[in-house]
Structures are given as C-alpha cells and as structure tokens.
Design an enzyme around this catalytic site. Structure first.
Site, PDB file in Angstrom:
ATOM      1  N   ARG A  36      37.516  50.395  26.287  1.00 24.08           N
ATOM      2  CA  ARG A  36      36.134  50.836  25.700  1.00 24.08           C
ATOM      3  C   ARG A  36      36.161  51.576  24.498  1.00 24.08           C
ATOM      4  O   ARG A  36      35.368  51.589  23.409  1.00 24.08           O
ATOM      5  CB  ARG A  36      35.358  51.664  26.781  1.00 24.08           C
ATOM      6  CG  ARG A  36      34.796  50.668  27.860  1.00 24.08           C
ATOM      7  CD  ARG A  36      33.939  51.434  29.058  1.00 24.08           C
ATOM      8  NE  ARG A  36      33.308  50.382  29.635  1.00 24.08           N
ATOM      9  CZ  ARG A  36      32.999  50.471  30.981  1.00 24.08           C
ATOM     10  NH1 ARG A  36      33.321  51.633  31.760  1.00 24.08           N
ATOM     11  NH2 ARG A  36      32.265  49.721  31.661  1.00 24.08           N
ATOM     12  N   LYS A 198      26.648  37.716  45.813  1.00 26.05           N
ATOM     13  CA  LYS A 198      24.951  37.545  46.338  1.00 26.05           C
ATOM     14  C   LYS A 198      24.186  36.847  45.557  1.00 26.05           C
ATOM     15  O   LYS A 198      24.114  36.880  44.390  1.00 26.05           O
ATOM     16  CB  LYS A 198      24.491  38.926  46.559  1.00 26.05           C
ATOM     17  CG  LYS A 198      25.163  39.641  47.614  1.00 26.05           C
ATOM     18  CD  LYS A 198      24.543  40.923  48.099  1.00 26.05           C
ATOM     19  CE  LYS A 198      25.003  41.858  48.965  1.00 26.05           C
ATOM     20  NZ  LYS A 198      24.392  43.132  49.170  1.00 26.05           N
ATOM     21  N   GLY A 354      31.247  42.437  33.857  1.00 20.27           N
ATOM     22  CA  GLY A 354      31.529  42.798  35.353  1.00 20.27           C
ATOM     23  C   GLY A 354      33.061  42.217  35.539  1.00 20.27           C
ATOM     24  O   GLY A 354      34.054  42.210  34.880  1.00 20.27           O
ATOM     25  N   GLY A 377      25.823  45.661  34.727  1.00 20.51           N
ATOM     26  CA  GLY A 377      24.328  45.490  35.013  1.00 20.51           C
ATOM     27  C   GLY A 377      23.543  45.197  33.852  1.00 20.51           C
ATOM     28  O   GLY A 377      22.553  44.229  33.833  1.00 20.51           O
TER      29      GLY A 377
HETATM   30  P1  AMP Z   1      29.484  40.169  41.977  1.00 19.59           P
HETATM   31  O1  AMP Z   1      29.544  41.661  41.598  1.00 19.59           O
HETATM   32  O2  AMP Z   1      28.344  39.594  42.301  1.00 19.59           O
HETATM   33  O3  AMP Z   1      29.964  39.105  40.564  1.00 19.59           O
HETATM   34  O4  AMP Z   1      30.396  39.879  42.744  1.00 19.59           O
HETATM   35  C1  AMP Z   1      31.861  40.134  42.786  1.00 19.59           C
HETATM   36  C2  AMP Z   1      32.616  40.000  43.902  1.00 19.59           C
HETATM   37  O5  AMP Z   1      32.289  39.020  44.733  1.00 19.59           O
HETATM   38  C3  AMP Z   1      34.043  40.138  44.109  1.00 19.59           C
HETATM   39  O6  AMP Z   1      34.581  41.456  44.611  1.00 19.59           O
HETATM   40  C4  AMP Z   1      34.428  39.114  45.059  1.00 19.59           C
HETATM   41  O7  AMP Z   1      35.539  39.512  45.927  1.00 19.59           O
HETATM   42  C5  AMP Z   1      33.189  38.900  45.826  1.00 19.59           C
HETATM   43  N1  AMP Z   1      33.278  37.377  46.294  1.00 19.59           N
HETATM   44  C6  AMP Z   1      33.387  36.191  45.575  1.00 19.59           C
HETATM   45  N2  AMP Z   1      33.599  35.037  46.171  1.00 19.59           N
HETATM   46  C7  AMP Z   1      33.731  35.544  47.596  1.00 19.59           C
HETATM   47  C8  AMP Z   1      33.563  34.961  48.811  1.00 19.59           C
HETATM   48  N3  AMP Z   1      33.645  33.547  49.058  1.00 19.59           N
HETATM   49  N4  AMP Z   1      33.300  35.884  50.108  1.00 19.59           N
HETATM   50  C9  AMP Z   1      33.155  37.409  50.033  1.00 19.59           C
HETATM   51  N5  AMP Z   1      33.213  37.864  48.595  1.00 19.59           N
HETATM   52  C10 AMP Z   1      33.468  37.135  47.750  1.00 19.59           C
END
Ligand code: AMP
Length: 398
Positions: A36, A198, A354, A377
């Site tokens: 950064r 999610k 991210g 975010g």
């Molecule tokens: P996000 O912040 O929504 O991009 O999510 C990132 C997180 O999603 C990471 O910490 C991953 O470990 C988790 N993730 C990705 N695929 C899976 C999965 N199949 N089961 C559980 N966690 C997951």
C-alpha cells in the site's frame, strides 16, 4: 461524470492534504507488507515534482476513536522516507493548533505525515467540526485511498467541504478506469469469474454484471447455493438456503439476457475438515450431487478445464473471489488454476480486490495481470454500481 485528477489542476506552492491508504499490516512495530505504501508513491512523487507542500493522512486499523500506540502511523513515515529518499516529517497528532503550526513549516516539495485520523471518533462519524479541523491544515485536497472511498468519513468526504480543488490521485483514477470504464464498455467477450463464500454478499454484483458480461462463471461456496437452486444436493457444503430463490432469479435473468452462466461441473469434497490444521479425514471428487457427509472445498478438474477454456477466449476478464478454500494447500488448485488462466490470457485482466488479489499474489502470477484493485468492500460496492461518497465528493470535469 469523470472526476478531476491531480493532472487537471495546478497545485504548485499549495498545501495539499492527501488521503492515502496506509492501512498496512504491522507485527511488533514492523510493516510486514508495504504494497500500500508502494502504491501511494506515484501520486506523492507527482505532487513533490509540482512543488506542492504535501501533507499525507490515513487511517490504520480500528482504534475506535482512541489513541492506540500500536496503531500509530510513525513506522509508515519512516518507510516512506526511505522509499522516497527524502525526509518525511511525522506529526504526532492530526488536528489542533500544534499540528497547524507544524504544517506551516512544510516547504515546497516537502512532505509530512500526520497521525492516524481514526484516533478521533469524528473521523468515522464524519463529524463536521473534526472535518473542519482537518481542513485547517491545507488549501487543496487529493483523495487516493480507494479502499475507504465507499465510506463517508471526515477525511474522505467531510473535509472536501473546506478545501478546493478536491481531486483524485493516480490510484483512484486507475481504479475508476478499470473497475468502471473498462467493465462498462468492455472489449468483448467479457467474462466475469465470481467466487468466495456467500451469494448474499455478491448478489448485487452478479445482478449489475449480468447487464454487462457475456459470460459469468461461479465458483467457491457461492456455487453451492446455485447448485441447490438447480435441484442438486451439496452435502455439508457451505450454502445459503435462504438465497435459493435469489439464485434462481439470477439464473433466469441470465437466460433472458443471453448471458452464459457457468457453474462447476465437479467439486472436491472432504470429510471432517479442520480449517486451522488444514487437514481432513477423507476426500473425493463429485460430479453433480455432493455426497452426504462431504463438504465442497474446491472446484474439480473438469470445472478447471471448462473455466480455463472460457477465460482463454475472452477479451476482458474480471475476477473476484476464490474458487475454494484457497487458504488450505490441498484445496487451492481451482483458485490457482483460475489465477494462471487469467494471468496467461491475452485479455484485459482485472482482479476485483480482496481475496482474489491475495490468491493471485500467492500463485506468483500477479505481474501478468493488467490491473489489481486495492479495494475490498469499495471494489464490490463500485462494481454493484453504487456511488462511492469519497469519489462523489471530488470535483467533476466540466
Ligand atoms: P469472499 O470474501 O466472499 O470473497 O470469500 C472468501 C472466502 O471464501 C475465503 O476465505 C475462502 O476460504 C471462502 N471459500 C471459498 N470457497 C469456499 C468453500 N467451498 N467452502 C467454504 N469457504 C469457501
């Protein structure tokens, strides 16, 4: 409308408050990742070359309006000074008469860094008095902290009521160009890869990108909610049954718009996963349904092939979110294969912030992508089509 940048204004001889993102990781007072700081250098160097009097500010961590010694920006001043090869004066507070006196001493082409703005509660509450006190320090304002541009805080929004001109630095300019213009009028085919935990976190991004993309690829745990929407079983995988209807609507919208919507063909499932230890008792690949007792943790080899081929024929690729639990070695193949495919494609490749940035750095391919967003975010909110208060507050080009 396009916003003005530091190239559009004359800042020579002016005291310029520059909002940077120096929210660096620290361990026992040492900066463990200085990317950064590196990213902020072009804007600072430009201002120095223009003979501006440069006053840098930032937040670091979450001190919640208190003075927390561990979250002082003092180590950042030292790091900046050695990178810029010129002194960077550290001022031990960020507002008040003593700080005002100190900033008067800054000469043309000289640099100071004031203390963590989140040491005052008025920063995050966007208190008008705190913003006015920040405004006392300078004439003009530059925002180059994309990662906090989605927050209307005193140093990102309130202070712009007291300074003029208010323009963006090179970092924000680049973020808006890649996450904004290059995805609004993309070179086609435009392929979007979305992963992560999610559907509920990313449904607005999916919705917005369904208006622009030719292909949307879904991986990560998000894919399991889509699998449920298609009537498949997902065993013990992370999923959101409350969002099955939302996933169904997205699938229908994709069909209606002629957007290709690709879900994993196969998945790696494991039993009794221990995230901390990175271990599990059993594993198998599943096409279609995932067996009861197994949890989906990565996409499988057939999905990797499918996704790689799609990426190879794209002219613009946007990637946000890992394909599996990439933090665990044996569950990172899908994510790293996508990272490699994105990096090796001839397309304009944009990494949407991210965990995908973390993953592409871990995979060793980060030098081969066109652009990596510095926001988490903020990147998502911008991709959703939301107005970012820290950008909206800047002067527009006429
Ligand atoms: P996000 O912040 O929504 O991009 O999510 C990132 C997180 O999603 C990471 O910490 C991953 O470990 C988790 N993730 C990705 N695929 C899976 C999965 N199949 N089961 C559980 N966690 C997951």
């Amino acid at each position: 409308m396009a916003i003005k940048t530091i190239k559009d204004v004359d800042l020579a001889g002016k005291r310029v408050l520059v909002r940077c993102d120096f929210n660096v990781p620290l361990k026992e007072g040492e900066i463990t990742d200085d990317s950064r700081i590196e990213a902020a250098l072009p804007t600072i160097q430009h201002l120095v070359s223009q003979s501006a009097k440069v006053i840098l500010c930032s937040h670091l961590g979450r001190p919640k309006g208190q003075q927390v010694a561990d979250m002082s920006l003092a180590p950042v001043a030292e790091a900046l000074s050695s990178k810029l090869k010129q002194p960077v004066t550290f001022i031990e507070d960020c507002i008040g008469p003593a700080v005002e006196e100190e900033v008067q001493k800054i000469g043309e082409g000289e640099i100071a860094l004031i203390e963590n703005v989140r040491f005052y509660p008025g920063e995050e509450s966007n208190d008008p008095d705190f913003a006015a006190s920040l405004g006392e320090l300078a004439d003009a304002y530059v925002n180059d902290a994309f990662g906090t541009a989605h927050r209307a805080h005193a140093s990102t929004e309130g202070v712009t009521n007291h300074l003029s001109p208010c323009v963006s630095g090179f970092l924000i300019e680049k973020e808006l160009a890649y996450l904004g213009e290059k995805t609004a009028n993309p070179e086609r085919p435009f392929t979007v890869i979305l992963g992560g935990a999610k559907v509920s976190d990313k449904i607005k991004v999916i919705d917005a990108l369904l208006e622009k993309a030719d292909t949307i690829i879904i991986g990560g745990a998000m894919a399991y909610t889509f699998a449920l929407a298609e009537g498949r079983r997902v065993g013990e995988s992370l999923s959101e049954p409350d969002f099955i209807e939302t996933a169904k609507s997205a699938l229908e919208k994709a069909k209606a718009k002629g957007v290709k919507f690709l879900l994993p063909l196969d998945n790696l499932g494991v039993k009794e996963l221990d995230f901390k230890a990175g271990t599990f008792s059993d594993s198998d690949f599943f096409e279609g349904n995932i067996e009861d007792g197994f949890e989906g943790v990565d996409i499988g080899p057939k999905s990797i092939e499918l996704f790689k081929n799609e990426v190879a024929s794209a002219k613009t690729v946007l990637w946000n979110g890992p394909m599996g639990i990439f933090e665990i070695d044996s569950c990172n193949k899908g994510t790293f294969a996508v990272a490699e495919a994105v990096a090796q494609s001839d397309a304009i490749s944009i990494i949407g912030g991210g965990d995908s940035v973390k993953a592409i750095k871990m995979s060793g391919f980060s030098d081969s992508v066109t652009f990596m967003s510095t926001g988490g975010g903020a990147s998502l909110e911008f991709l959703e089509g939301k107005v970012l208060p820290g950008v909206e507050a800047l002067d527009k080009k006429s």
